[in-house]
Design a protein around this motif. Sequence first.
Motif, PDB file in Angstrom:
ATOM      1  N   CYS A   7       4.534  27.672 142.385  1.00 12.63           N
ATOM      2  CA  CYS A   7       4.303  28.057 143.775  1.00 12.63           C
ATOM      3  C   CYS A   7       4.149  26.847 144.696  1.00 12.63           C
ATOM      4  CB  CYS A   7       3.101  28.985 143.896  1.00 12.63           C
ATOM      5  SG  CYS A   7       1.510  28.259 143.409  1.00 12.63           S
ATOM      6  N   ALA A  11       6.385  26.371 147.919  1.00 16.72           N
ATOM      7  CA  ALA A  11       5.736  26.303 149.232  1.00 16.72           C
ATOM      8  C   ALA A  11       6.223  25.068 150.000  1.00 16.72           C
ATOM      9  CB  ALA A  11       4.212  26.282 149.081  1.00 16.72           C
ATOM     10  N   HIS A 106      -2.951  29.766 144.580  1.00 18.40           N
ATOM     11  CA  HIS A 106      -1.551  30.033 144.942  1.00 18.40           C
ATOM     12  C   HIS A 106      -1.222  29.328 146.256  1.00 18.40           C
ATOM     13  CE1 HIS A 106       2.235  32.164 145.110  1.00 18.40           C
ATOM     14  NE2 HIS A 106       1.935  32.715 146.260  1.00 18.40           N
ATOM     15  N   VAL A 108       1.354  28.971 149.571  1.00 22.85           N
ATOM     16  CA  VAL A 108       2.358  29.613 150.410  1.00 22.85           C
ATOM     17  C   VAL A 108       2.698  28.649 151.549  1.00 22.85           C
ATOM     18  CG1 VAL A 108       1.558  31.956 149.866  1.00 22.85           C
ATOM     19  CG2 VAL A 108       0.705  30.804 151.921  1.00 22.85           C
ATOM     20  N   ARG A 119       5.054  33.536 157.457  1.00 20.63           N
ATOM     21  CA  ARG A 119       4.397  33.235 156.181  1.00 20.63           C
ATOM     22  C   ARG A 119       5.435  33.441 155.096  1.00 20.63           C
ATOM     23  NH1 ARG A 119      -0.928  36.035 153.348  1.00 20.63           N
ATOM     24  NH2 ARG A 119      -0.401  35.297 151.265  1.00 20.63           N
ATOM     25  N   ASP A 121       6.114  33.295 151.119  1.00 22.20           N
ATOM     26  CA  ASP A 121       5.399  33.353 149.849  1.00 22.20           C
ATOM     27  C   ASP A 121       6.424  33.581 148.741  1.00 22.20           C
ATOM     28  OD1 ASP A 121       3.907  34.095 147.594  1.00 22.20           O
ATOM     29  OD2 ASP A 121       2.453  35.230 148.773  1.00 22.20           O
ATOM     30  N   SER A 122       6.457  32.685 147.756  1.00 21.42           N
ATOM     31  CA  SER A 122       7.436  32.792 146.671  1.00 21.42           C
ATOM     32  C   SER A 122       7.249  34.064 145.852  1.00 21.42           C
ATOM     33  CB  SER A 122       7.353  31.563 145.755  1.00 21.42           C
ATOM     34  OG  SER A 122       6.061  31.439 145.175  1.00 21.42           O
TER      35      SER A 122
END
Length: 155
Positions: A7, A11, A106, A108, A119, A121-122
Amino acid sequence: QGADARCGMHALNNAVGRAWQTPEDMDYACEEYLRASQQEGSAETREYHVATSGWYSSEVIALAVTSTSLRRSGIVEYVMSLEPLHLKPERLHGAVGAVVNVDGRHWVALRSVKGQVLRLDSQAGAPRHLTFAEYKAFISKHEAFLIEHAKDMTA
């Protein structure tokens, strides 16, 4: 989530808007950070800075921001501000993007596109539009770091 989740890498790539970081770049940044901290007498371990889920510490993320372009092209393209973004949330609009450490587990990305905050987010299917109020609430709750173009030092 396997080791390929990464992540932090996703990001960073989402924050700058292109596939820029690779798993090898992130591993390099982590090893460089640990090498430097050991030279300074710190006994920090790899487990403190990278998780099997693909999460990285903010220290490794910040080093990756500067080290990747420097290794590839000899210049620093981007810098990550360690000033908390919630102190000046409007700075996102003039920046490349931002990375946000959600609950320490996590990462992002945030980007401003035509004045709209996205936003990225993976783990989500699509970017999510945030109102400015939602954005400010989000970055005041989580660690958020601005990524900007590096200033040209050749002048």
